[in-house]
Design an enzyme around this catalytic site. Structure first.
Site, PDB file in Angstrom:
ATOM      1  N   SER A  44      -1.082  -0.744   0.529  1.00  0.00           N
ATOM      2  CA  SER A  44      -0.715   0.005   1.730  1.00  0.00           C
ATOM      3  C   SER A  44      -0.625  -0.938   2.925  1.00  0.00           C
ATOM      4  O   SER A  44      -1.166  -2.033   2.902  1.00  0.00           O
ATOM      5  CB  SER A  44      -1.740   1.110   1.985  1.00  0.00           C
ATOM      6  OG  SER A  44      -1.695   2.030   0.925  1.00  0.00           O
ATOM      7  N   THR A  46       1.948  -2.560   6.260  1.00  0.00           N
ATOM      8  CA  THR A  46       3.319  -3.040   6.447  1.00  0.00           C
ATOM      9  C   THR A  46       3.709  -4.118   5.425  1.00  0.00           C
ATOM     10  O   THR A  46       4.833  -4.122   4.928  1.00  0.00           O
ATOM     11  CB  THR A  46       3.505  -3.591   7.873  1.00  0.00           C
ATOM     12  OG1 THR A  46       2.515  -4.595   8.116  1.00  0.00           O
ATOM     13  CG2 THR A  46       3.380  -2.500   8.914  1.00  0.00           C
ATOM     14  N   ASP A  99      -1.579  -6.072  -2.697  1.00  0.00           N
ATOM     15  CA  ASP A  99      -1.994  -5.330  -1.498  1.00  0.00           C
ATOM     16  C   ASP A  99      -2.228  -6.296  -0.341  1.00  0.00           C
ATOM     17  O   ASP A  99      -2.509  -7.483  -0.552  1.00  0.00           O
ATOM     18  CB  ASP A  99      -3.283  -4.543  -1.812  1.00  0.00           C
ATOM     19  CG  ASP A  99      -3.557  -3.430  -0.801  1.00  0.00           C
ATOM     20  OD1 ASP A  99      -2.790  -3.266   0.163  1.00  0.00           O
ATOM     21  OD2 ASP A  99      -4.566  -2.715  -1.000  1.00  0.00           O
ATOM     22  N   LYS A 112     -10.233  -5.113   4.928  1.00  0.00           N
ATOM     23  CA  LYS A 112      -9.116  -4.207   4.723  1.00  0.00           C
ATOM     24  C   LYS A 112      -9.454  -2.845   5.327  1.00  0.00           C
ATOM     25  O   LYS A 112     -10.608  -2.565   5.603  1.00  0.00           O
ATOM     26  CB  LYS A 112      -8.816  -4.056   3.223  1.00  0.00           C
ATOM     27  CG  LYS A 112      -8.151  -5.298   2.639  1.00  0.00           C
ATOM     28  CD  LYS A 112      -7.769  -5.147   1.160  1.00  0.00           C
ATOM     29  CE  LYS A 112      -6.964  -3.943   0.818  1.00  0.00           C
ATOM     30  NZ  LYS A 112      -5.713  -3.787   1.612  1.00  0.00           N
ATOM     31  N   GLY A 115      -5.224   0.217   7.971  1.00  0.00           N
ATOM     32  CA  GLY A 115      -4.356   1.396   7.825  1.00  0.00           C
ATOM     33  C   GLY A 115      -5.113   2.600   7.288  1.00  0.00           C
ATOM     34  O   GLY A 115      -4.503   3.590   6.895  1.00  0.00           O
ATOM     35  N   GLU A 121      -7.528   1.938  -1.881  1.00  0.00           N
ATOM     36  CA  GLU A 121      -7.185   0.537  -2.180  1.00  0.00           C
ATOM     37  C   GLU A 121      -8.257  -0.116  -3.052  1.00  0.00           C
ATOM     38  O   GLU A 121      -7.942  -0.856  -3.988  1.00  0.00           O
ATOM     39  CB  GLU A 121      -7.026  -0.250  -0.874  1.00  0.00           C
ATOM     40  CG  GLU A 121      -5.782   0.132  -0.104  1.00  0.00           C
ATOM     41  CD  GLU A 121      -5.700  -0.498   1.282  1.00  0.00           C
ATOM     42  OE1 GLU A 121      -4.584  -0.640   1.789  1.00  0.00           O
ATOM     43  OE2 GLU A 121      -6.744  -0.829   1.856  1.00  0.00           O
TER      44      GLU A 121
HETATM   45  C1  5RP Z   1      -4.578  -0.586   4.865  1.00  0.00           C
HETATM   46  C2  5RP Z   1      -4.852  -2.012   4.595  1.00  0.00           C
HETATM   47  C3  5RP Z   1      -3.722  -2.966   4.769  1.00  0.00           C
HETATM   48  O1  5RP Z   1      -3.524  -3.671   3.602  1.00  0.00           O
HETATM   49  C4  5RP Z   1      -4.071  -3.871   5.891  1.00  0.00           C
HETATM   50  O2  5RP Z   1      -4.351  -3.072   7.029  1.00  0.00           O
HETATM   51  C5  5RP Z   1      -2.964  -4.858   6.201  1.00  0.00           C
HETATM   52  O3  5RP Z   1      -1.897  -4.165   6.755  1.00  0.00           O
HETATM   53  P1  5RP Z   1      -0.601  -4.912   7.291  1.00  0.00           P
HETATM   54  O4  5RP Z   1       0.068  -5.519   6.113  1.00  0.00           O
HETATM   55  O5  5RP Z   1       0.191  -3.809   7.949  1.00  0.00           O
HETATM   56  O6  5RP Z   1      -1.066  -5.941   8.300  1.00  0.00           O
HETATM   57  O7  5RP Z   1      -5.922  -2.416   4.250  1.00  0.00           O
HETATM   58  O8  5RP Z   1      -5.750   0.178   4.784  1.00  0.00           O
END
Ligand code: 5RP
Length: 254
Positions: A44, A46, A99, A112, A115, A121
């Protein structure tokens, strides 16, 4: 647009240099790790979503994989792009999970949950033979903790859970006034995909992530914590010029 991005992905248009780096990492993950017949955890955030976008044209051209999403948002994206999905009840083990991370150190320990998807995850990563972190080079840190550590908690009695968390931080050597903030969406606490809340803990520096990580889940009310230690075996570091490097950060799981 970088010269490194291969023609099959030319329709993917990153809007910034950081997105370019994230896409480069996602493409490398598709090219290097995915093989026909694999069961794949879909991360999850971007960077993971760039990975899913890079995966979709390969699936459309016949790559036979099935994915398990780590959030409702990733499920929706995968369905929209035609990536076939299953769930953990239908399979025994995943071959690999790809991920993102909010921070990752040189040993592969990660924060992590930026998001709010940390629970699913971690479940999906734990169900996988291998977890590979896809990151841009800004995510690599010497020491974890500048990014606030997300802790997923049950809403019932959260004040008590927060008090116990603070006691844990003090006993682990952190300041007793560590800032702990309930993550909000507008005027209400943000709800995770499991209906829980997130407490963001502003620790600033975590000297011993391996020692700290196992302590959170002993607190009643804590569902999961955003420290992922001993989980990633490799990271793919994407750069703004469209290149990406694979770095070994941990031992593969048996
Ligand atoms: C979501 C996560 C994402 O992997 C983490 O926030 C990285 O996100 P991004 O690739 O948008 O920087 O752990 O819960």
């Amino acid at each position: 647009m970088s010269t490194h991005i291969e023609p099959g992905y030319a329709h993917l248009k990153p809007a910034s240099l950081q997105d370019e780096a994230k896409l480069a990492s996602g493409i490398k993950a598709v090219e290097h790790y995915l093989r026909p017949g694999m069961k794949v955890g879909l991360g999850s955030g971007t960077t993971s979503h760039w990975f899913v976008r890079a995966l979709a044209p390969r699936v459309a051209r016949g790559l036979d994989i099935v994915g398990v999403p780590t959030s409702n948002a990733t499920r929706e994206l995968a369905l929209e792009l035609g990536v076939p999905l299953t769930d953990l009840g239908q399979i025994d083990q995943l071959d690999v999970t790809i991920d993102g991370a909010d921070e990752i150190d040189h040993q592969g320990s990660m924060i992590k949950g930026g998001g709010a998807c940390l629970l699913w995850e971690k479940i999906v990563a734990a169900a996988s033979k291998k977890m590979v972190a896809v990151v841009d080079d800004k995510k690599i840190v010497e020491r974890l903790g500048r990014f606030p550590l997300p802790i997923e908690v049950i809403p019932f009695g959260w004040q008590s859970t927060e008090r116990l968390l603070r006691e844990l931080f003090v006993s682990a050597g952190f300041d007793k006034n560590v800032r702990i903030v309930t993550r909000m969406k507008g005027t209400e606490p943000l709800l995770t995909d499991s209906g829980n809340w997130i407490l963001d803990c502003h620790l600033e520096a975590i000297p011993d992530p391996l020692g700290l990580a196992p302590r959170f889940n002993a607190i009643p009310g804590v569902v999961e914590n955003g420290l992922f230690t001993g989980i990633a075996s490799e990271m793919i570091v994407g750069h703004a010029d469209g290149s990406a490097d694979i770095v070994v950060v941990g031992a593969p799981r048996s």
